[in-house]
Design a protein around this motif. Structure first.
Motif, PDB file in Angstrom:
ATOM      1  N   VAL C  29       0.921  -0.987   0.143  1.00  0.00           N
ATOM      2  CA  VAL C  29       0.165   0.348   0.539  1.00  0.00           C
ATOM      3  C   VAL C  29       0.682   1.552  -0.222  1.00  0.00           C
ATOM      4  N   ASP C  30       2.025   1.091   0.528  1.00  0.00           N
ATOM      5  CA  ASP C  30       2.808   2.385   0.581  1.00  0.00           C
ATOM      6  C   ASP C  30       3.175   2.501  -0.652  1.00  0.00           C
ATOM      7  N   LEU C  31       3.775   1.271  -1.351  1.00  0.00           N
ATOM      8  CA  LEU C  31       4.245   1.771  -3.202  1.00  0.00           C
ATOM      9  C   LEU C  31       3.141   2.290  -3.848  1.00  0.00           C
ATOM     10  N   ILE C  32       2.189   1.938  -3.040  1.00  0.00           N
ATOM     11  CA  ILE C  32       0.909   1.968  -4.321  1.00  0.00           C
ATOM     12  C   ILE C  32       0.017   3.647  -3.937  1.00  0.00           C
ATOM     13  N   THR C  33       0.672   3.848  -2.688  1.00  0.00           N
ATOM     14  CA  THR C  33      -0.330   5.295  -2.134  1.00  0.00           C
ATOM     15  C   THR C  33       1.085   6.339  -3.360  1.00  0.00           C
ATOM     16  N   GLN C  34       2.243   5.911  -2.563  1.00  0.00           N
ATOM     17  CA  GLN C  34       3.743   6.531  -3.490  1.00  0.00           C
ATOM     18  C   GLN C  34       3.271   6.578  -5.168  1.00  0.00           C
ATOM     19  N   ALA C  35       3.296   6.215  -5.469  1.00  0.00           N
ATOM     20  CA  ALA C  35       2.998   6.046  -7.542  1.00  0.00           C
ATOM     21  C   ALA C  35       1.635   6.622  -7.807  1.00  0.00           C
ATOM     22  N   VAL C  36       0.145   6.306  -7.500  1.00  0.00           N
ATOM     23  CA  VAL C  36      -1.007   7.326  -6.889  1.00  0.00           C
ATOM     24  C   VAL C  36      -0.551   8.421  -6.907  1.00  0.00           C
ATOM     25  N   SER C  37      -0.198   9.612  -6.069  1.00  0.00           N
ATOM     26  CA  SER C  37      -0.307  10.677  -4.931  1.00  0.00           C
ATOM     27  C   SER C  37       0.703  10.846  -6.207  1.00  0.00           C
ATOM     28  N   GLN C  38       1.711  10.939  -6.753  1.00  0.00           N
ATOM     29  CA  GLN C  38       2.749  10.908  -7.803  1.00  0.00           C
ATOM     30  C   GLN C  38       2.042  11.547  -9.011  1.00  0.00           C
ATOM     31  N   ALA C  39       0.663  10.821  -9.741  1.00  0.00           N
ATOM     32  CA  ALA C  39       0.324  10.302 -10.896  1.00  0.00           C
ATOM     33  C   ALA C  39      -0.322  11.608 -11.258  1.00  0.00           C
ATOM     34  N   LEU C  40      -1.170  11.489  -9.901  1.00  0.00           N
ATOM     35  CA  LEU C  40      -2.271  12.866 -10.361  1.00  0.00           C
ATOM     36  C   LEU C  40      -1.673  14.522  -9.885  1.00  0.00           C
ATOM     37  N   LEU C  41      -0.341  13.986  -9.186  1.00  0.00           N
ATOM     38  CA  LEU C  41       0.589  15.847  -9.173  1.00  0.00           C
ATOM     39  C   LEU C  41       0.994  15.705 -10.205  1.00  0.00           C
ATOM     40  N   GLY C  42       0.420  17.310 -10.485  1.00  0.00           N
ATOM     41  CA  GLY C  42       1.213  18.228 -12.048  1.00  0.00           C
ATOM     42  C   GLY C  42       0.151  17.728 -12.844  1.00  0.00           C
ATOM     43  N   THR C  43      -1.210  17.278 -12.911  1.00  0.00           N
ATOM     44  CA  THR C  43      -2.205  16.818 -13.661  1.00  0.00           C
ATOM     45  C   THR C  43      -3.511  18.696 -13.379  1.00  0.00           C
ATOM     46  N   GLY C  44      -2.984  18.547 -11.905  1.00  0.00           N
ATOM     47  CA  GLY C  44      -3.977  19.251 -11.455  1.00  0.00           C
ATOM     48  C   GLY C  44      -5.815  18.897 -11.275  1.00  0.00           C
ATOM     49  N   LEU C  45      -5.477  17.210 -11.754  1.00  0.00           N
ATOM     50  CA  LEU C  45      -7.056  16.380 -11.405  1.00  0.00           C
ATOM     51  C   LEU C  45      -6.242  16.148  -9.659  1.00  0.00           C
ATOM     52  N   ARG C  46      -7.495  15.759  -9.125  1.00  0.00           N
ATOM     53  CA  ARG C  46      -7.267  15.494  -7.436  1.00  0.00           C
ATOM     54  C   ARG C  46      -8.253  13.991  -7.294  1.00  0.00           C
ATOM     55  N   MET C  47      -8.396  13.185  -6.604  1.00  0.00           N
ATOM     56  CA  MET C  47      -8.744  12.114  -7.232  1.00  0.00           C
ATOM     57  C   MET C  47      -9.953  12.279  -7.115  1.00  0.00           C
ATOM     58  N   ALA C  48     -10.636  12.740  -6.251  1.00  0.00           N
ATOM     59  CA  ALA C  48     -12.740  12.933  -6.346  1.00  0.00           C
ATOM     60  C   ALA C  48     -12.553  13.013  -8.261  1.00  0.00           C
ATOM     61  N   ASP C  49     -11.765  13.847  -8.974  1.00  0.00           N
ATOM     62  CA  ASP C  49     -12.011  13.823 -10.559  1.00  0.00           C
ATOM     63  C   ASP C  49     -11.621  12.652 -11.353  1.00  0.00           C
ATOM     64  N   VAL C  50     -11.494  11.326 -10.564  1.00  0.00           N
ATOM     65  CA  VAL C  50     -11.065  10.095 -11.242  1.00  0.00           C
ATOM     66  C   VAL C  50     -12.341   8.951 -11.415  1.00  0.00           C
ATOM     67  N   ASP C  51     -12.798   8.685 -12.366  1.00  0.00           N
ATOM     68  CA  ASP C  51     -14.098   8.312 -12.458  1.00  0.00           C
ATOM     69  C   ASP C  51     -13.621   7.188 -11.555  1.00  0.00           C
ATOM     70  N   PHE C  52     -12.727   6.244 -12.630  1.00  0.00           N
ATOM     71  CA  PHE C  52     -12.465   5.173 -12.451  1.00  0.00           C
ATOM     72  C   PHE C  52     -11.091   4.263 -12.333  1.00  0.00           C
ATOM     73  N   VAL C  53     -10.838   2.967 -11.688  1.00  0.00           N
ATOM     74  CA  VAL C  53      -9.746   2.731 -11.229  1.00  0.00           C
ATOM     75  C   VAL C  53      -9.349   0.688 -12.004  1.00  0.00           C
TER      76      VAL C  53
END
Lengths: 385, 314, 377
Positions: C29-53
């Protein structure tokens, strides 16, 4: 946007233990029947989605790699989607998206489990976080029983009401030639059956089955050319919920409600109890069917016991649930969700034989898995809209 | 509850876990005959009814064309060595048995691998005491003067072996990481349960984690959590199954510790046989941890939870 | 196959953790959250904007069934549509893109991870094999690679020692990639010279590592809002070969060729030579050569030419999968690399690249293949 239809379905005759076929051979049987139903061959299929239960059930990792030969799918796109007990519906959703995107015109979805091969409860217990409760688990039976108990107190989902689900579904299974268990029971017998994880008793629990199911989906124009009786998919969604997030609602499933709301909107369903002619719900234990009545809006919250007692969900009622017998008739876990979808398609196309609901035109499908945190809903109709 | 620093005093490394599960696998008709016939020192293949390809081991279907491969044939135990690779599991090899179209994957046994050459003639080496499995054919050995034999129709064949018993053993070393490490270090050494608070929704999460699932924000302060709570749900486990660590009957319990918003999975103990039978423990009961003498750094450091007096949660 | 895409999809962000032989102080989970939060960073998108995983991981590697269930929160999937594709993460990216093209969502998050250091990865591979006649005779990723290698090298008269050029180049490139803990000097250790499946040495085999990667795919209207350099997904294709290794072609990967052909048909390309940047996955050096030939970057038997000094600058500039194989994520890492290079977010790769190809594989002996093509304008 392209509409999508089910143009063929196939199922094995589900049973306790098939000694004569391998896991791959079992899946092949369902595919052969689905192709026959659609009048197609594997050359007509653009892509395959394999949906099966957790790979540890059968000791074969990524089993689609083995199934390829049995499916005659060499050089085709083959992908496996896995989502516990709801995996068949998650697989069908993947197939739908391929067709909607214009990437494929005909997609075969095959789902199976050969549960006789492994130690089921031990396998399911591996769902648990190795640090957090695995040593106390009994598959997810202990968990499911615990929240039934809680719903008993808060929502009146009594042992009697759940027993009626067992009685109804086992009676319906008598009419289903594919069912594994064909034995009628009474409410008294269910209540007196051996406690496994109280309040779950032996007859609240479905059988452990070997079985497979296959469904062929096709794009709108193609579907009409393949069959004069397509079953139109009017909506489908599959939602998830973090298993141990803050304040998780355990009495009513949020992902079920979210999925149902989205699918009902797509399908134009505003009064599910009145609009649906039939429902196929995946009930891994009897208590879940009661909970789904409420989550799917077939009755108000706390109204499930009254609904089952009223007889409305029996074959002769106004909203028959699980005329196939549901999981009580057969429960090859990885295939169970796709069986629900196939049965719904059979109902709206008049192909359900002895367990046909006369004049059924709109069917509700529900399936799910994991820690009761993966929940899918679909609506299948005799017409496009 | 007080807020504390969250660093473990010792590094919790990894927890060993073993998944060991028995299987009764079914091979299917053709492979079942193949396995059974090895005891007679015969190698059974199949000819595809559609593309006529002959392959070994016998298969119920043809991977080339997807056709039914029902015609059984007896394949000679001799052939040409096409390829081999020396590994720590032996010399895995591809042998094109005489008269077949698809190579047979097995092993080369006996002799120095350095003596092998592509195209060399080989012949089967059989186990002295067949076990009903593929290794009844131990493998192949060089046989330079072995003449080429022909495939024959199978005729009568042995009853297929339907079931293969198999034990899958998988060992893991699961990392604790910072959050579980801090929690279980506190449990082991201080009998302290700690969670983290989400700075957004303010809920306390146990086990602690880096991100709040609902808000997807990084969690904030560490929080001490009492060992008392409310039984959110419970059931009485009566069945036995493989891998079970607590003898039934016992109460499976999902507990929300006071001040937290998450589920802790454990058991309720100290109950009479009658209480277990009647299921008199109920959701809403107040419970408290009964700590063990063990200090393992796991949930087993709590023997069980006991029911205590107090206002039931509604 | 329909090629007229009504919708377009683009990669708008992606990130990886560092890849290490063992992340022994981190959980999945630590590795996953690190990658996920970094991927969103810089796009201006927040997790709430993500429709699906859509996510890839392995129950067998993770040591838990339906392992996505335990990681849903870490992946940001709470109360969203989620599916586990139990293939390499590139197949998850294909599904996510498919959903966007289908109009089923506007923003999709793709996650793939592995922590093979928590178990013996050989179990992951051997359990892929049919259990009756294939698994017991010693079929796994090493023996499969060895059997291909012997036949490939023999057919084309290549000295096994020549393969050093392939692993040397991969590890040298990885040394320049700060996201991978592999350093070329590590190969000096005799450990890497050991034969693991003749004619292949350990240095010829993909090295399992721990890590996670996440990628954000968006529909055109979102992509144009959140980035001025969307990396469009122009083609996708996948194909699988039959299970029995012995029955497959001895020296080529027809399934890889079929996957590439499907992707090229969609994107209008004629071969992999049309792309500035190419990142491929492989279980072994010879596997990498066979992939390059299958996708058309080299004629059969000639892929070694691509390893001559100075050739193919856009090929596996990250180092590829040999120094760092994040088992269930390797193909998605390739996509992340290509998208980062085209999107101007990478420290390596050729300058001015506008087109790229990512390849992923799965199964024993690379039975299954997937190709995705990308373009930026």
């Amino acid at each position: 946007m392209t509409q999508i239809a089910i143009v063929g379905t196939g199922q094995t005759v589900h049973s306790r233990r098939r000694l004569d076929v391998s896991q791959a051979g079992l899946a092949r049987e369902a595919v052969t029947e689905a192709l026959l139903d659609a009048g197609l061959g594997m050359d007509d299929i653009d892509a395959v989605v394999v949906a099966s239960g957790p790979a540890m059930f059968g000791s074969v990792n990524q089993p689609e790699k083995w199934l390829v030969d049995a499916l005659g799918a060499r050089y085709k796109p083959v992908v496996r989607v896995t989502s516990g007990g709801g995996t068949g519906l998650a697989g069908a959703l993947q197939a739908m998206n391929q067709i909607k995107a214009g990437l494929a015109r005909r997609v075969l979805v095959v789902a199976y489990d050969k549960l006789s091969e492994g130690a089921l409860q031990a396998s399911i217990s591996t769902l648990y976080d190795p640090f957090w409760g695995r040593e106390f688990a009994v598959g997810i039976m202990g968990f499911s029983a615990a929240y039934w108990r809680a719903r008993m107190d808060k929502l009146g989902h009594t042992e009697e009401a759940a027993a009626m689900v067992s009685v109804k579904n086992r009676k319906n299974a008598m009419l289903n030639p594919k069912a594994h268990v064909k034995k009628e029971v009474t409410v008294e017998e269910v209540l007196a059956s051996k406690p496994l994880c109280w309040p779950i008793k032996l007859l609240d629990v479905p059988p452990i089955s070997d079985g497979a199911c296959a469904v062929i989906l096709a794009a709108e124009d193609d579907a009409a050319a393949i069959t004069d009786r397509p079953a139109w998919i009017r909506g489908m969604a599959y939602y998830s919920e973090a298993d141990n997030g803050p304040n998780r609602s355990m009495l009513q499933s949020v992902p079920l409600k979210v999925a149902a709301a989205r699918v009902y909107q797509n399908a134009g369903v505003t009064n599910p109890r009145r609009q649906f002619d039939v429902a196929e719900l995946q009930e891994p234990y009897t208590c879940f069917e009661l909970s789904y009545y409420e989550g799917l809006g077939l009755c108000p919250e706390g109204g499930a016991a009254e609904l089952i007692a009223s007889g409305a969900t029996e074959m002769s009622g106004d909203i028959p649930v699980n005329p196939s017998g549901g999981c009580m008739g057969a429960n090859p876990i990885g295939a169970t969700a796709l069986i629900r979808l196939a049965e719904a398609a059979m109902q709206v196309t008049g192909k359900a034989g002895a367990h046909q609901i006369g004049g059924a035109e709109l069917a509700l499908v529900q399936a799910g898995g994991g820690w009761a945190n993966l929940r899918g809903v679909a609506v299948v109709g005799a017409t496009k809209d | 509850m007080t807020t504390t620093a969250g660093l473990p005093r010792e590094v919790m490394g990894a927890m060993d876990a073993r998944l060991s599960m028995p299987y009764t696998l079914t091979a299917g008709a053709a492979t079942g005959v193949f396995l059974a016939e090895l005891a007679q020192q015969r190698i059974v293949g199949t000819r595809c009814s559609a593309c006529e390809t002959i392959r070994v081991p016998a298969q119920d279907f043809c991977g080339d064309c997807g056709g039914d491969a029902h015609d059984l044939v007896i394949v000679p135990p001799s052939g040409d060595l096409l390829a081999w690779t020396v590994t720590d599991q032996g010399t895995v090899a591809l042998v094109l048995l005489d008269g077949t179209d698809i190579p047979f994957l097995h092993q080369v046994v006996e002799g120095d691998p350095a003596a092998l050459s592509m195209g060399a003639r080989v012949t089967a080496v059989w186990a002295a005491e067949p076990q009903g499995a593929v290794m009844d054919l131990m493998g192949f050995a060089l046989a330079p003067s072995e003449p080429v034999h022909a495939v024959e129709e199978a005729g009568e064949t042995a009853t297929p072996i339907e079931q293969l018993n198999y034990q899958m053993v998988l060992d893991y070393q699961h990392a604790y990481g910072h959050f579980y490490g801090s929690l279980f270090d506190g449990i082991k050494n201080d009998r302290r349960i700690r969670g983290v608070r989400c700075p957004s929704c303010r809920n306390v999460l146990v086990p602690p984690r880096a991100y709040c699932e609902a808000c997807f924000v990084r969690t904030g302060d560490w929080v001490d959590v009492p060992d008392t709570g409310v039984l959110q749900a419970c059931s009485v486990v009566h069945i036995e199954f493989i891998g079970q660590r607590v003898p039934p009957p016992y109460v499976y319990a999902e507990i929300v510790l006071d001040g937290t918003s998450t589920r802790l999975i454990h058991t309720v103990g100290g109950l009479s046989a009658e209480a277990l039978r009647s299921g008199s423990v109920h959701p809403g009961s107040r419970v408290q941890a009964v700590w063990s003498d063990r200090r393992t750094g796991s949930l087993s450091d709590i023997d069980f939870f006991k029911v205590i007096d107090g206002p039931a949660d509604e | 196959m329909g090629t007229d895409m009504k919708n377009r999809a683009a990669v708008v962000g992606s990130a990886q953790t560092e890849f290490r032989g063992a992340w022994s102080d981190r959980q999945h989970v630590d590795l996953i959250t690190q990658a996920v939060s970094q991927a969103l960073l810089g796009t201006g998108l927040r997790m709430a904007d993500v429709d699906f995983v859509i996510d890839s991981g392995s129950d067998f590697l993770d040591g838990r069934s339906i392992s996505n269930c335990g990681f849903l929160g870490a992946m940001g999937a709470h109360h969203k549509e989620e599916s586990r594709v139990e293939e390499d993460g590139l197949w998850s990216a294909v599904y996510a893109t498919t959903k966007i093209l289908a109009g089923s969502g506007s923003v999709g998050l793709v996650v793939a991870y592995s922590k093979s250091s928590e178990s013996d990865p050989r179990n992951f591979w051997s359990t892929l094999a049919e259990p009756f006649t294939q698994r017991p005779v010693g079929l796994d990723q090493h023996s499969a690679a060895g059997l291909y290698a012997q036949r490939y090298l023999a057919r084309y008269g290549i000295d096994p020692e020549a393969l050093r050029a392939v692993s040397d180049r991969a590890w040298a490139a990885a040394s320049d990639n700060s996201w991978v803990d592999a350093k070329h000097a590590m190969l000096a250790d005799p450990y890497w010279e050991e034969f693991v499946a003749t004619p292949l040495r350990r240095r010829d085999m993909a090295r399992p590592v721990d890590g996670a990667v996440a990628l954000v795919v968006a529909a055109e209207h979102v992509a144009r809002q959140v980035t001025n350099r969307p990396v469009w997904i122009t083609g996708m294709g996948s194909a699988i070969d039959q299970h029995f290794l012995a029955a497959r072609d001895a020296t080529s990967f027809p399934a890889a060729a079929a996957a590439a052909a499907n992707a090229f048909r969609m994107s209008g390309a004629s071969s992999a030579r049309d792309f500035d940047v190419v990142e491929v996955s492989a279980g072994s050096t010879v596997g990498e050569l066979m992939v390059l030939e299958a996708i058309g970057l080299a004629e059969p038997g000639r892929a070694m030419d691509l390893y001559a000094p100075g050739s193919a600058p856009g090929l596996n500039a990250s180092g590829g999968s040999l120094p760092a194989d994040v088992v269930m994520a390797t193909g998605l890492v390739r996509l992340h690399e290509v998208a980062s290079q085209l999107g101007g977010r990478s420290a390596h790769g050729p300058t001015g690249a506008t087109t790229g190809l990512a390849h992923g594989a799965g199964g024993i002996g690379m039975q299954n293949h997937c190709v995705v093509t990308l373009e930026t304008s």
